[in-house]
Design an enzyme around this catalytic site. Structure first.
Site, PDB file in Angstrom:
ATOM      1  N   CYS A  83       0.849  -1.201   0.000  1.00 34.98           N
ATOM      2  CA  CYS A  83       0.000   0.000   0.000  1.00 34.98           C
ATOM      3  C   CYS A  83       0.883   1.250   0.000  1.00 34.98           C
ATOM      4  CB  CYS A  83      -0.890  -0.044   1.237  1.00 34.98           C
ATOM      5  SG  CYS A  83      -1.826   1.452   1.577  1.00 34.98           S
ATOM      6  N   SER A  97       0.705   3.689   1.849  1.00 34.33           N
ATOM      7  CA  SER A  97       1.064   4.101   3.212  1.00 34.33           C
ATOM      8  C   SER A  97       2.374   3.454   3.657  1.00 34.33           C
ATOM      9  CB  SER A  97      -0.045   3.733   4.197  1.00 34.33           C
ATOM     10  OG  SER A  97      -1.228   4.362   3.835  1.00 34.33           O
ATOM     11  N   HIS A 155       5.051   5.614   2.433  1.00 31.65           N
ATOM     12  CA  HIS A 155       5.288   6.815   3.262  1.00 31.65           C
ATOM     13  C   HIS A 155       6.259   6.504   4.409  1.00 31.65           C
ATOM     14  CE1 HIS A 155       2.537   9.625   1.419  1.00 31.65           C
ATOM     15  NE2 HIS A 155       1.557   8.759   1.482  1.00 31.65           N
ATOM     16  N   HIS A 198       0.562  -3.451   6.564  1.00 26.69           N
ATOM     17  CA  HIS A 198      -0.589  -3.270   7.464  1.00 26.69           C
ATOM     18  C   HIS A 198      -1.884  -3.752   6.842  1.00 26.69           C
ATOM     19  CE1 HIS A 198      -0.409   0.095   4.722  1.00 26.69           C
ATOM     20  NE2 HIS A 198      -1.729   0.118   4.828  1.00 26.69           N
ATOM     21  N   CYS A 206      -7.267  -2.981   4.374  1.00 22.68           N
ATOM     22  CA  CYS A 206      -6.939  -1.562   4.184  1.00 22.68           C
ATOM     23  C   CYS A 206      -7.721  -0.956   3.035  1.00 22.68           C
ATOM     24  CB  CYS A 206      -5.441  -1.314   4.014  1.00 22.68           C
ATOM     25  SG  CYS A 206      -5.095   0.454   3.837  1.00 22.68           S
TER      26      CYS A 206
HETATM   27  C1  CXF Z   1      -2.658   3.902   7.025  1.00 25.07           C
HETATM   28  C2  CXF Z   1      -2.888   4.953   8.037  1.00 25.07           C
HETATM   29  C3  CXF Z   1      -1.845   4.951   9.088  1.00 25.07           C
HETATM   30  C4  CXF Z   1      -1.566   3.616   9.655  1.00 25.07           C
HETATM   31  C5  CXF Z   1      -1.317   2.587   8.626  1.00 25.07           C
HETATM   32  C6  CXF Z   1      -2.333   2.564   7.552  1.00 25.07           C
HETATM   33  N1  CXF Z   1      -3.808   3.892   6.196  1.00 25.07           N
HETATM   34  C7  CXF Z   1      -3.916   3.307   5.000  1.00 25.07           C
HETATM   35  O1  CXF Z   1      -3.069   2.862   4.297  1.00 25.07           O
HETATM   36 ZN    ZN Z   2      -2.925   0.929   3.459  1.00 22.97          ZN
END
Ligand code: CXF
Ligand code: ZN
Length: 366
Positions: free
Chosen positions: A38, A40, A43, A59, A165
């Site tokens: 993902c 995220s 990031h 996650h 997610c």
């Molecule tokens: C994230 C938001 C912060 C924690 C991990 C997942 N959301 C979606 O990818």
């Molecule tokens: Zn995610």
């Protein structure tokens, strides 16, 4: 067991042999079956989101309960589970209102260890954090019991992982957060995993016009297969908001969902709204991002801007429903899975995601 570890931002993940401590009270050990890649996670990898290091990212996952620590009551070994990345105590003022994504009842600093402040994964004695307390790019993890949701056993693993997610976030943004009425006109900005699911959420809710916006034609083609009625390529359309208005009888849309979360997409979500419309921030921006709306315009057009975290879902209630929707062919998750990888190839998974080549890549485990 092997885990993919980030030691420093902007370095490749290293897939290494690790030790895993057994679950303590209220914790479970889960054998990982599938974990989606993902944005995220990216990031965390590129240092956009501050995070303790070293850390196992990941996650969006599903697995099988291997062992339960003392006092665990909601799952047992052999259960199939989807991970939830938001802990919820069940008792605080937000949990009591059913807004579990806002739970304040858990020690949340740093949000990458177990509740007692200790860690379970070790590499050559060094303690390793777990993204969002779960860190699912690992063959096994130990997590708090409340961060797994048991599901029916006939749900395939990779599809189950995505419920944790992008499916929950995208569908939930529309059905749980905005709760759009039938016939609404909708704009979805960004046609990756979350955006495609917002489109599906709009279809499930009986939306009328569903406009998909993205920079890439391959993503827009995909958006059509998920239910978009109109598409806009924002790399070739200078004034996408104007285009949205043309597509909606001059009004603009009732709802706009921004799955990208950069300044331009936030502005588009707002500008494309009809008077009385509602723009929803769904994707998570970098922490320093600021949005610019004109309060003057907001007053006279009665527009609403809101945010939704995790699609405002309540995982224990909503994951099994989303799983049923998939099993009953009301949700397309197969079409999201463009590629699967072995854990050893996880860096390739990130490369393909960043190149826009996949809707979702999923790491599958033996
Ligand atoms: C994230 C938001 C912060 C924690 C991990 C997942 N959301 C979606 O990818
Ligand atoms: Zn995610």
């Amino acid at each position: 067991m092997k885990a993919a570890i980030l030691f420093k931002p902007n370095e490749l993940l290293q897939v290494l042999d690790c030790e895993l401590d057994p679950p303590k009270a209220g914790e479970v050990r889960v054998k990982m079956k599938a974990s989606g890649v993902c944005q995220s996670d990216w990031h965390i990898l590129n240092g956009d989101w501050p995070s303790p290091l070293p850390i196992v990212p990941g996650h969006e996952a599903a697995g099988e309960i291997a062992e339960c620590g003392p006092g665990v009551t909601t799952v047992k070994p052999g259960d199939h589970v989807i991970f939830s990345f938001r802990p919820h105590c069940g008792r605080c003022r937000y949990c009591s209102q059913g807004r579990t994504v806002l739970c304040i009842g858990r020690n949340n600093t740093p949000p990458a260890g177990l509740y007692d402040g200790t860690l379970r994964i070790k590499h050559k004695g060094q303690e390793i954090y777990q993204m969002a307390r779960i860190g699912t790019f690992a063959e096994e993890v130990v997590v708090p019991e409340e961060m797994v949701v048991p599901i029916r056993k006939d749900m395939p693993w990779a599809q189950a992982a995505l419920v944790g997610c992008c499916v929950a976030t995208g569908v939930g943004a529309v059905t749980r957060h905005a709760r759009i009425p039938t016939g609404s006109t909708v704009l979805v900005i960004g046609c990756g995993g979350v955006g495609l699911n917002a489109i599906q959420g709009a279809v499930l809710s009986g939306a009328g016009i569903i406009i998909a916006a993205d920079l890439l034609d391959n993503k827009l083609d995909m958006a059509k297969t998920f239910g978009a009625t109109h598409t806009i390529n924002t790399s070739t359309n200078e004034d996408a908001a104007k285009k949205v208005k043309e597509m909606t009888g001059g009004f603009g849309v009732d709802y706009a969902f921004d799955a990208v979360a950069i300044d331009k997409t936030q502005a588009l979500a707002y500008d494309a709204l009809a008077p009385g419309g509602h723009a929803v921030a769904v994707g998570v921006s970098s922490p320093n991002q600021r949005a610019q709306y004109s309060p003057f315009n907001m007053v006279f057009t009665e527009k609403t801007v809101s945010g939704t975290f995790y699609g405002s879902v309540r995982p224990d209630l909503d994951f099994p429903v989303l799983v049923d929707h998939y099993m009953n062919k009301r949700l397309n998750i197969d079409g999201l899975i463009s590629r699967t990888y072995k854990l050893a190839d996880i860096n390739e998974g990130f490369r393909k995601m960043m190149a826009g080549e996949v809707a979702r890549g999923v790491v599958v485990f033996d």
